[in-house]
Design an enzyme around this catalytic site. Structure first.
Site, PDB file in Angstrom:
ATOM      1  N   ASP A   1      95.662  39.727  40.740  1.00  0.00           N
ATOM      2  CA  ASP A   1      95.067  38.400  40.583  1.00  0.00           C
ATOM      3  C   ASP A   1      95.437  37.760  39.230  1.00  0.00           C
ATOM      4  O   ASP A   1      95.598  38.452  38.232  1.00  0.00           O
ATOM      5  CB  ASP A   1      93.540  38.554  40.697  1.00  0.00           C
ATOM      6  CG  ASP A   1      92.854  37.276  41.128  1.00  0.00           C
ATOM      7  OD1 ASP A   1      93.556  36.293  41.432  1.00  0.00           O
ATOM      8  OD2 ASP A   1      91.611  37.262  41.164  1.00  0.00           O
TER       9      ASP A   1
ATOM     10  N   GLU B   1      99.775  33.881  46.586  1.00  0.00           N
ATOM     11  CA  GLU B   1      98.750  32.856  46.383  1.00  0.00           C
ATOM     12  C   GLU B   1      99.060  32.134  45.079  1.00  0.00           C
ATOM     13  O   GLU B   1      99.600  32.725  44.145  1.00  0.00           O
ATOM     14  CB  GLU B   1      97.359  33.508  46.298  1.00  0.00           C
ATOM     15  CG  GLU B   1      96.251  32.507  45.989  1.00  0.00           C
ATOM     16  CD  GLU B   1      94.856  33.123  45.976  1.00  0.00           C
ATOM     17  OE1 GLU B   1      94.516  33.892  46.897  1.00  0.00           O
ATOM     18  OE2 GLU B   1      94.105  32.834  45.026  1.00  0.00           O
TER      19      GLU B   1
ATOM     20  N   HIS C   1      87.821  31.194  44.420  1.00  0.00           N
ATOM     21  CA  HIS C   1      87.659  32.097  43.271  1.00  0.00           C
ATOM     22  C   HIS C   1      86.238  31.976  42.720  1.00  0.00           C
ATOM     23  O   HIS C   1      85.560  30.999  42.994  1.00  0.00           O
ATOM     24  CB  HIS C   1      88.658  31.734  42.166  1.00  0.00           C
ATOM     25  CG  HIS C   1      90.062  32.143  42.494  1.00  0.00           C
ATOM     26  ND1 HIS C   1      90.969  32.505  41.530  1.00  0.00           N
ATOM     27  CD2 HIS C   1      90.714  32.251  43.675  1.00  0.00           C
ATOM     28  CE1 HIS C   1      92.121  32.806  42.115  1.00  0.00           C
ATOM     29  NE2 HIS C   1      92.003  32.652  43.410  1.00  0.00           N
TER      30      HIS C   1
END
Ligand code: ZN
Length: 518
Positions: free
Chosen positions: A180, A298, A373
């Protein structure tokens, strides 16, 4: 003889192994869901004291799979059988993933998913129990570089902990792993080497937040300086492509129009083009690493100053498409506040209206999922997400599982919990710097004024306490005296002493996130 050996039921052999250790005065816990047989070898996970270990039982004439596992102890289990006790270390985790593909992360594409980050490395069985109930696809290994730095864990540690937990729970339905908020090629490299399958690229240091307020003259000057070459474009071609273009975005009864005027186009380009060029650089780097191009991608632009406008979202989608950057998820900055550890703050109607537009753009110009998120504890928006976009949501949670872990500490070791509170309060002003939260220290009662019975309620059910504990996880988990962790090991011990309650607590909490959304 071979046939007879083979017919010995696994559970019988496992019980025999347990008995053998008991005779040597060694108490072990067997994780029954982990018991699995491969090539006549029985594999399962145990815990002895506070250490988890892999056990292999195999007949005399079988070596095969067991040979590659590194053991710390070997012996005989009756006439025809042998045992091997192996540490849950890096080498054995690699071997585990080779032998049992379900312990390896995999690519998920557009499947809706819940991200379950874990900062301590023990929460994953709880996450698995929650997704099992609802049949939602989990992203179990999910950690940003920032979180790994703050918890002194490497990408490999994160993935190994998850593989062992997946094995422990006997969970065979697959999971993904999300590296991430990656900002650099170096971030990508370290997570690639560990075996991550999903990459969330964060180009925020290239987003020009000032563009929101710049006047047209400044914008035009900045527009000249956009890295056109990196974007496979030039100014003229760019204007020709977008200026004056109108997009009608519709789906059934919903439709709206977006037109690019000189001002809104240049503003969007100045704000995001350098970021898009950076995404392209990082994506090319990924393509070089993954020769087969099989990974999930992403893009996260959720950490901007102002909410992403539908026009900006459309602009980004069009540019990514033009540059052949195929994404599976996009994290926008939504309206309202997504503060850590607490519910959504903002106008739910406005959230719903803008989400509807973003969903239509993501469907028409992707398709890709919308990634939420700081998605934990946002209970008031889950029904909206579910209603409008349940099939295209990736909901990310992480810190909330740390807080649920602390619940177990508050219940079973109030003294340790009070020490954690005190140290968290001490670190709060320093640690809050990288977060947008509204808690002030004056809102948090000092620990002397709270009885043991009230600890959980005061610090884990009320927002100020939650936020103080949430942002200070790194300071707590990495405080050392000499070589010894001050809090980390004690936290782990309490969690393992109350393992089942811990998993159930985590599971219940994650279920509340899944129920409304998917
Ligand atoms: Zn984010």
């Amino acid at each position: 003889m071979k046939r007879k050996d083979e017919s010995v039921p696994s559970l019988n052999m496992v019980a025999r192994f347990k008995k053998l250790l008991k005779e040597k005065d060694r108490e072990i816990k067997i994780y029954r869901k982990s018991i699995i047989k491969k090539n006549r070898t029985i594999f399962f996970l145990i815990r002895e004291g506070y250490e988890k270990k892999l056990v292999l039982l195999y007949p005399n004439d079988v070596e095969g799979v067991s040979a590659n596992f590194i053991s710390e102890e070997e012996g005989k289990l009756g006439g025809f059988w042998n045992y091997k006790i192996c540490p849950c270390n890096r080498e054995n985790a690699n071997e585990l993933r080779k032998n049992f593909p379900f312990t390896r992360p995999r690519v998920i594409g557009l499947t809706p998913a819940i991200g379950c980050g874990d900062r301590i490395g023990l929460a994953t069985p709880g996450h698995i129990r929650a997704v099992r109930k609802f049949n939602v696809f989990p992203v179990l290994a999910q950690q940003s570089i920032r979180e790994m730095t703050r918890t002194a864990r490497t990408p490999r540690d994160v993935l190994d902990d998850v593989s062992w937990s997946v094995f422990q729970e006997g969970y065979k339905k697959g999971f993904a792993s999300d590296a991430d908020h990656l900002k650099t090629e170096e971030d990508i490299k370290s997570t690639f080497e560990a075996g991550f399958t999903m990459y969330t690229l964060d180009p925020s240091s290239f987003v020009d937040d000032e563009a929101d307020k710049d006047d047209l003259k400044t914008l035009k000057e900045k527009f000249e300086r956009i890295p056109w070459f990196d974007l496979n474009c030039d100014k003229e071609k760019f204007l020709d492509m977008y200026l004056g273009k109108e997009f009608i975005i519709e789906d059934g009864d919903n439709s709206f129009k977006i037109s690019f005027t000189e001002e809104n186009l240049i503003r969007a380009a100045v704000k995001y083009s350098a970021a898009i060029a950076h995404i392209l650089r990082l994506k090319r780097f990924l393509d070089r690493l993954f020769k087969d191009k099989k990974y999930d991608l992403e893009v996260s632009i959720d950490e901007t100053e102002s909410p992403t406008k539908p026009l900006e979202h459309l602009f980004i989608a069009l540019e990514l498409k033009r540059l052949h950057i195929n994404i599976q998820g996009l994290a926008l900055r939504f309206v309202g506040l997504f503060e850590k550890a607490v519910d959504y703050i903002g106008d739910l109607k406005e959230f719903e209206e803008t989400l509807r537009k973003h969903v239509l753009i993501a469907k028409k110009f992707g398709p890709y999922k919308l990634s939420i998120h700081s998605g934990s504890d946002k209970f008031s928006i889950y029904p909206i997400l579910g209603k409008i976009a349940g099939d295209m949501i990736h909901l990310k949670t992480a810190g909330t599982s740390y807080l649920e872990s602390l619940r177990i500490i508050a219940r079973h070791d109030p003294e340790l919990f009070k020490e954690i509170i005190q140290y968290s309060i001490k670190c709060f002003e320093k640690d809050r710097a990288s977060y947008h939260i509204s808690t002030k220290l004056s809102m948090v009662p000092s620990v002397e004024k709270v009885s043991d019975e009230e600890l959980e309620k005061v610090y884990l059910d009320r927002n100020p306490g939650r936020q103080v504990l949430h942002v200070t996880f790194g300071s707590i988990l990495t405080l050392k005296k000499g070589e010894k962790w001050i809090f980390r090991d004690r936290i782990r011990k309490v969690l393992l002493d109350n393992e089942e309650e811990y998993y159930e607590t985590i599971s219940k909490h994650i279920e509340r996130h899944i129920r409304g959304t998917f």
